[in-house]
Design a protein around this motif. Structure first.
Motif, PDB file in Angstrom:
ATOM      1  N   VAL A   1       0.873  -1.173   0.000  1.00  0.00           N
ATOM      2  CA  VAL A   1       0.000   0.000   0.000  1.00  0.00           C
ATOM      3  C   VAL A   1       0.915   1.229   0.000  1.00  0.00           C
ATOM      4  O   VAL A   1       1.560   1.537   0.999  1.00  0.00           O
TER       5      VAL A   1
ATOM      6  N   ILE B   1       2.369  -1.372   4.438  1.00  0.00           N
ATOM      7  CA  ILE B   1       2.310   0.041   4.056  1.00  0.00           C
ATOM      8  C   ILE B   1       3.730   0.525   3.778  1.00  0.00           C
ATOM      9  O   ILE B   1       4.638   0.315   4.593  1.00  0.00           O
TER      10      ILE B   1
ATOM     11  N   GLN C   1      -5.345   3.161   0.635  1.00  0.00           N
ATOM     12  CA  GLN C   1      -4.322   4.193   0.822  1.00  0.00           C
ATOM     13  C   GLN C   1      -4.735   5.187   1.914  1.00  0.00           C
ATOM     14  O   GLN C   1      -3.892   5.650   2.691  1.00  0.00           O
TER      15      GLN C   1
ATOM     16  N   VAL D   1       1.821   4.959   0.168  1.00  0.00           N
ATOM     17  CA  VAL D   1       1.355   6.261   0.632  1.00  0.00           C
ATOM     18  C   VAL D   1       2.435   7.286   0.306  1.00  0.00           C
ATOM     19  O   VAL D   1       3.466   7.344   0.979  1.00  0.00           O
TER      20      VAL D   1
ATOM     21  N   GLY E   1      -3.967   3.530   5.153  1.00  0.00           N
ATOM     22  CA  GLY E   1      -2.521   3.566   5.380  1.00  0.00           C
ATOM     23  C   GLY E   1      -2.053   4.952   5.788  1.00  0.00           C
ATOM     24  O   GLY E   1      -1.196   5.100   6.673  1.00  0.00           O
TER      25      GLY E   1
END
Length: 585
Positions: free
Chosen positions: A55, A88, A323, A57, A326
């Motif tokens: 994920v 993440i 997202q 970010v 996260g």
């Protein structure tokens, strides 16, 4: 394989791995350690390889908190936090608040999280997004990550002459100093001459924008409640003008100006608006180069305690629900007390003002830790409408620019090069104030000044026609063009001074190659024609190395010796480069 052979093999493999990790470590060090944005306008980033199904970010974060953010992100990623069974991975690009907002609005940047310098930018981007789409791009709360006081960074002896650190000093004191024809003589130091000030361009920089808003508040003797009538009132216009007429250097970032002051010393500029944290960092990182330390003056009539808000772009169509989750996890991690305390080590005040401060937020590093919002009030952020009128007033009173645009039209510029360079120059002219003066000079075998030169408001259309008519042919009379342009700039400067007019002077040089004219001026002739660079009022050269064949060394020397800046460009980004150069004026 016998034991000795195995041992030898293992030593060789171990040595090779050490070399590989050393190279990787050096690369990471370079990525994390460089505190300045690239001159070509690219955002600085810390890259992390993305594992499968990660994920991602991505954060666009203001430059001021770069070191702290890098540290927290590295730790967070190493701990392998998970959302919806996937790891993440947080990455960051360190950017200017204004430029990153424009990149998002122009669909050139698509971060999950945006963390500009202050809440003022959040209001701006939401309004602009709503005007375009009917809804705001940020609907959730944007919590503060820090509380950084906007200060006036000044050489310590000069600040002490004003009464620092015991006597309150405000913007009104600087306005009086700027207005006094005797300058520093009013404080017993005639040898320092007239007050010389600098701040970043308010349309490109958070600290630059907040500087002029704070100046307006001070002139109006308010900390909130600005109106259009107040902004346009005579006392405000005159006070803002008094300070802005003593500005000798703009730029995209306050740290760019601090670097010029470090290189040239106290005679170049006396003060620049910056954050307390930058003062601390500068003293710590550049102590051996500084003639005197910098100190932070906190204007007693009020300042901005900027929040560096953490904003999830939850209404952007490129941000998905995972997202967002996260981003929330990293936000909570960033705001936890442990990470907030780490901010102090970098000279940053935590968002929680109850956390006790310690070194380097101390007198030794140019800060006054006892100053809080109780002593220096936080100024209210004005509305978009009021900010617009403040920018208009700033344009009205700021020192106007005289710019000579040097354009390489030699044969090597044929095709897309000349076409895109013309478009970039046109964008540059569009950013200029109507009362700025622009002189277009082209060079190939010879050097020619366009007759369509003068104030932008009067010659803008004819200047565009001159640009559209350019084509590439011949050699590259680079040296002759630089020498003639310097002579022309000095002539214009002498005429303006005789008329009592204060202006800033710059030469913008775009070239894709080396000087190729036999029998023309030499490089030593060019060097002898350059101003010393010791005075902030001298002509500055802003150079663009256009393409791979440009003589970068020569162009860098021209910029560095005159307190200008070198940019690198190509047909893909030359328009962005010219836009960045406009922030210098």
């Amino acid at each position: 394989m016998d034991n000795r052979t195995k041992l030898t093999f293992m030593l060789i493999v171990g040595w090779a791995l050490c070399m590989v990790f050393a190279v990787i470590g050096f690369f990471v060090y370079i990525q994390l350690g460089d505190g300045d944005a690239t001159s070509s306008g690219e955002a600085q980033s810390v890259s992390t390889p993305l594992p499968a199904n990660a994920v991602h970010v991505e954060i666009y974060s203001s430059n001021t908190k770069q070191d702290w953010m890098n540290q927290i992100i590295e730790t967070f990623n190493a701990e392998k936090h998970v959302v919806d069974d996937n790891v993440i991975v947080v990455t960051v690009k360190h950017v200017g608040s204004g430029s990153s907002m424009n990149a998002i609005l122009d669909d050139e940047a698509k971060p999950v999280v945006w963390s500009p310098g202050s809440d003022l930018w959040v209001t701006n981007i939401n309004q602009a997004w709503k005007d375009r789409t009917g809804q705001e791009i940020i609907s959730d709360e944007c919590p503060a990550t820090l509380r950084l006081p906007l200060a006036i960074a000044m050489w310590k002896p000069m600040a002490e002459a004003l009464g620092w650190p015991n006597k309150p000093v405000g913007w009104d004191d600087l306005a009086k100093l700027a207005n006094d024809p005797d300058g520093w003589a009013m404080y017993g130091h005639p040898e320092w001459g007239q007050f010389k000030f600098g701040h970043p361009h308010p349309e490109h920089s958070n600290s630059g924008m907040l500087s002029i808003v704070a100046e307006v508040y001070s002139a109006a003797q308010l900390t909130e409640g600005l109106t259009v009538d107040i902004v346009k009132s005579k006392p405000v216009v005159e006070s803002l003008g008094a300070i802005e007429q003593q500005v000798f250097h703009y730029g995209k970032k306050d740290t760019d100006i601090l670097r010029k002051m470090t290189n040239r010393g106290p005679q170049y500029l006396h003060a620049v608006t910056s954050y307390e944290s930058n003062v601390i960092k500068w003293n710590r990182d550049n102590a051996d180069q500084l003639r005197f330390p910098f100190v932070a003056i906190y204007p007693d009539d009020g300042t901005f305690w900027v929040e560096n808000p953490y904003c999830i772009l939850d209404k952007a169509d490129w941000v998905d629900d995972t997202q967002k989750k996260g981003a929330v996890q990293f936000r909570d991690y960033l705001l936890a007390e442990e990470q907030q305390k780490l901010a102090i080590d970098w000279g940053l005040r935590p968002a929680d003002l109850g956390i006790l401060l310690h070194a380097p937020i101390d007198i030794e590093h140019g800060a006054v830790p006892s100053i809080t919002p109780n002593e220096v009030p936080h100024l209210a952020y004005p509305s978009n409408e009021i900010v617009g009128h403040i920018i208009d007033t700033w344009h009205q009173v700021k020192k106007k620019a005289t710019i000579i645009m040097l354009m390489d039209t030699s044969g090597s510029m044929q095709g897309a090069k000349i076409k895109q360079a013309v478009e970039g120059a046109a964008v540059f002219f569009e950013q200029m104030d109507p009362n700025d003066e622009v002189y277009l000079v082209t060079f190939s075998n010879t050097v020619i000044e366009s007759p369509n030169s003068g104030k932008v408001g009067q010659v803008g259309e004819s200047l565009r026609l001159s640009l559209d008519g350019l084509f590439a042919e011949g050699g590259t009379a680079l040296y002759q063009a630089i020498i003639k342009s310097l002579e022309r700039a000095e002539q214009l400067k002498t005429e303006d001074e005789a008329n009592g007019e204060k202006r800033t002077y710059g030469i913008v040089v775009l070239s894709d190659g080396q000087d190729s004219i036999d029998g023309g001026p030499s490089w030593n002739d060019v060097l002898s024609s350059l101003p010393s660079g010791d005075e902030a009022s001298d002509v500055k050269l802003y150079t663009v190395a256009y393409g791979d064949d440009a003589d970068t060394d020569i162009l860098a020397t021209l910029a560095n010796r005159t307190n200008g800046k070198i940019f690198t460009g190509d047909v893909e980004n030359i328009t962005d480069v010219y836009f960045l150069i406009s922030s210098e004026f």
